[in-house]
Scaffold this motif. Structure first.
Motif, PDB file in Angstrom:
ATOM      1  N   TYR A 108     -21.565   6.566 -28.583  1.00 31.34           N
ATOM      2  CA  TYR A 108     -21.792   7.378 -27.394  1.00 31.34           C
ATOM      3  C   TYR A 108     -22.950   6.823 -26.565  1.00 31.34           C
ATOM      4  N   ASN A 109     -23.373   5.597 -26.889  1.00 29.66           N
ATOM      5  CA  ASN A 109     -24.481   4.991 -26.169  1.00 29.66           C
ATOM      6  C   ASN A 109     -24.083   4.709 -24.728  1.00 29.66           C
ATOM      7  N   GLY A 110     -24.995   4.972 -23.823  1.00 29.24           N
ATOM      8  CA  GLY A 110     -24.738   4.725 -22.413  1.00 29.24           C
ATOM      9  C   GLY A 110     -24.839   5.990 -21.599  1.00 29.24           C
ATOM     10  N   ALA A 111     -26.069   6.367 -21.248  1.00 28.05           N
ATOM     11  CA  ALA A 111     -26.281   7.516 -20.375  1.00 28.05           C
ATOM     12  C   ALA A 111     -26.281   7.016 -18.939  1.00 28.05           C
ATOM     13  N   SER A 112     -25.592   7.725 -18.068  1.00 30.53           N
ATOM     14  CA  SER A 112     -25.437   7.283 -16.680  1.00 30.53           C
ATOM     15  C   SER A 112     -26.393   8.039 -15.763  1.00 30.53           C
ATOM     16  N   LEU A 113     -26.971   7.300 -14.822  1.00 27.42           N
ATOM     17  CA  LEU A 113     -27.785   7.927 -13.779  1.00 27.42           C
ATOM     18  C   LEU A 113     -26.859   8.317 -12.643  1.00 27.42           C
ATOM     19  N   ILE A 114     -26.406   9.557 -12.627  1.00 28.77           N
ATOM     20  CA  ILE A 114     -25.475   9.970 -11.582  1.00 28.77           C
ATOM     21  C   ILE A 114     -26.228  10.641 -10.429  1.00 28.77           C
ATOM     22  N   GLY A 115     -25.593  10.595  -9.264  1.00 26.46           N
ATOM     23  CA  GLY A 115     -26.210  11.118  -8.048  1.00 26.46           C
ATOM     24  C   GLY A 115     -26.771  10.020  -7.173  1.00 26.46           C
ATOM     25  N   LEU A 116     -26.703   8.767  -7.639  1.00 28.10           N
ATOM     26  CA  LEU A 116     -27.165   7.625  -6.855  1.00 28.10           C
ATOM     27  C   LEU A 116     -26.009   7.032  -6.059  1.00 28.10           C
ATOM     28  N   ARG A 117     -26.355   6.123  -5.132  1.00 22.92           N
ATOM     29  CA  ARG A 117     -25.333   5.450  -4.331  1.00 22.92           C
ATOM     30  C   ARG A 117     -24.694   4.280  -5.083  1.00 22.92           C
TER      31      ARG A 117
ATOM     32  N   THR B 165     -37.007   2.888 -10.271  1.00 25.94           N
ATOM     33  CA  THR B 165     -36.559   1.747  -9.481  1.00 25.94           C
ATOM     34  C   THR B 165     -35.180   1.994  -8.885  1.00 25.94           C
ATOM     35  N   ALA B 166     -34.273   2.543  -9.689  1.00 23.54           N
ATOM     36  CA  ALA B 166     -32.927   2.830  -9.194  1.00 23.54           C
ATOM     37  C   ALA B 166     -32.971   3.853  -8.060  1.00 23.54           C
ATOM     38  N   HIS B 167     -33.808   4.861  -8.220  1.00 24.50           N
ATOM     39  CA  HIS B 167     -33.956   5.887  -7.188  1.00 24.50           C
ATOM     40  C   HIS B 167     -34.534   5.276  -5.913  1.00 24.50           C
ATOM     41  N   PHE B 168     -35.533   4.401  -6.068  1.00 22.50           N
ATOM     42  CA  PHE B 168     -36.199   3.767  -4.932  1.00 22.50           C
ATOM     43  C   PHE B 168     -35.260   2.810  -4.189  1.00 22.50           C
ATOM     44  N   VAL B 169     -34.517   2.008  -4.944  1.00 28.34           N
ATOM     45  CA  VAL B 169     -33.684   0.969  -4.334  1.00 28.34           C
ATOM     46  C   VAL B 169     -32.345   1.525  -3.843  1.00 28.34           C
ATOM     47  N   LEU B 170     -31.649   2.274  -4.680  1.00 29.36           N
ATOM     48  CA  LEU B 170     -30.295   2.707  -4.356  1.00 29.36           C
ATOM     49  C   LEU B 170     -30.252   3.996  -3.546  1.00 29.36           C
ATOM     50  N   LYS B 171     -31.245   4.840  -3.705  1.00 32.16           N
ATOM     51  CA  LYS B 171     -31.312   6.145  -3.046  1.00 32.16           C
ATOM     52  C   LYS B 171     -30.214   7.065  -3.591  1.00 32.16           C
ATOM     53  N   THR B 172     -30.385   8.350  -3.330  1.00 30.59           N
ATOM     54  CA  THR B 172     -29.410   9.334  -3.783  1.00 30.59           C
ATOM     55  C   THR B 172     -28.316   9.533  -2.740  1.00 30.59           C
TER      56      THR B 172
END
Length: 342
Positions: free
Chosen positions: A287-296, A114-121
């Motif tokens: 250390y909880n909280g992995a980030s989806l980096i490379g998105l807008r 969903t993040a990839h679809f909505v926000l795009k890279t």
């Protein structure tokens, strides 16, 4: 940054609002400039807020949604059929600019898709990646590891891009100049590993702006041999879950030893402060909280089984990335030509 707004997928995770609402309250009590938009079922959210005496908290806003995404939902179904889900609305708020980041403990595949679809890279980035900070034997240092599950297979160029995006995270979040980049492999020798690992190593080593230090093995993840460790999502996810399992196993085994008899219990009381400090440094929750980096935009993924303190940590990770403007910094690197465009 004076005013900061983050959207929460309140319904995501194994326990949903039972975990996310207390974490949200902890976060706004810690940061008076933070505002949280709670995305989810309004009745459930209000019930939990009332339970914690925070029903009319000025820093908490409710965005009612009629749907939620289950932990076993297929990403394609979530994208097509769950447009009014708490997960989707939290991401939509980032896309519209109403929120600066979103945090979810929900379905990883659905969140990624969903993040990839909505926000795009960002321009030049083929795929976003899940990245998280892990402890090392040097308590003052972290190691950033990616990908932790967003991409099962990655070719050499994607691994190369992950290394560069990971370098930006290490620079901006931990303030590490010229972070050391390594590839996770089955051996340190150049002849070992698959063809795409070897090709990624060649690409990284040929870039003079990258401090590539070679291959590292799984037993060296925590030995402070690198600041960023790169691998595909399959290997990264298995490695992360294995490490978390071992940490919890050691904790349980030590606790069992000091509960066996009276002498062990007395000894345990003397050692309690030291052991508590040790296990606090190893506790995966911090250390909880992995980030989806490379998105807008900024998207932080919490563990599905996170407790309130762990989800609070994920919120704080999102705050840090907003303050450091991580997506913008990655974009700047792209413009400088440090990431090869496909």
């Amino acid at each position: 940054m004076n005013n900061l707004t983050i959207a929460l997928d309140v319904m995501g995770g194994d326990k949903g609002p039972l975990v996310t609402i207390p974490a949200a309250i902890m976060a706004v009590e810690r940061l008076p400039t933070l505002s949280l938009i709670l995305c989810g079922n309004q009745d459930i959210i209000q019930e939990q807020l009332a339970r914690h005496k925070a029903l009319n908290h000025p820093q908490l806003t409710i965005l009612h949604t009629t749907q939620s995404v289950s932990m076993c939902e297929k990403p394609s179904v979530a994208i097509r059929s769950k447009k009014d889900s708490s997960l989707r609305k939290a991401i939509d708020l980032v896309d519209s600019g109403e929120a600066m980041a979103c945090v979810s403990a929900g379905n990883t595949g659905a969140l990624f898709g969903t993040a990839h679809f909505v926000l795009k890279t960002l321009p030049g980035v083929e795929r976003p990646a899940l990245i998280s900070a892990l402890p090392t034997k040097d308590n003052s240092q972290h190691v950033f590891m990616l990908d932790l599950g967003a991409n099962v297979f990655c070719d050499a160029n994607i691994l190369y891009q992950f290394g560069l995006m990971g370098a930006v995270m290490a620079e901006q979040v931990d303030g590490i100049p010229k972070p050391r980049i390594a590839l996770l492999n089955m051996g340190e020798e150049d002849i070992k590993g698959s063809d795409h690992i070897k090709l990624a190593a060649a690409q990284l080593s040929q870039n003079p702006d990258i401090n590539y230090v070679g291959f590292v093995e799984g037993n060296d993840i925590f030995n402070n041999k690198a600041d960023v460790i790169v691998c595909d999502g399959f290997v990264g996810n298995v490695a992360l879950k294995t490490c978390e399992g071992v940490a919890r196993l050691v904790y349980e085994k030590v606790r069992e030893v000091f509960e066996k008899n009276v002498i062990a219990k007395i000894l345990g009381r003397f050692l309690a402060p030291t052991l508590k400090k040790l296990f606090k440094s190893l506790n995966p929750d911090q250390y909880n909280g992995a980030s989806l980096i490379g998105l807008r935009g900024i998207v932080v993924k919490s563990h599905g089984n996170a407790n309130s303190k762990a989800f609070f940590t994920a919120i704080m990770e999102a705050v840090k990335e907003v303050e450091r403007q991580v997506p913008q910094k990655i974009s700047d690197k792209l413009e400088q030509g440090l990431i090869q465009r496909p």
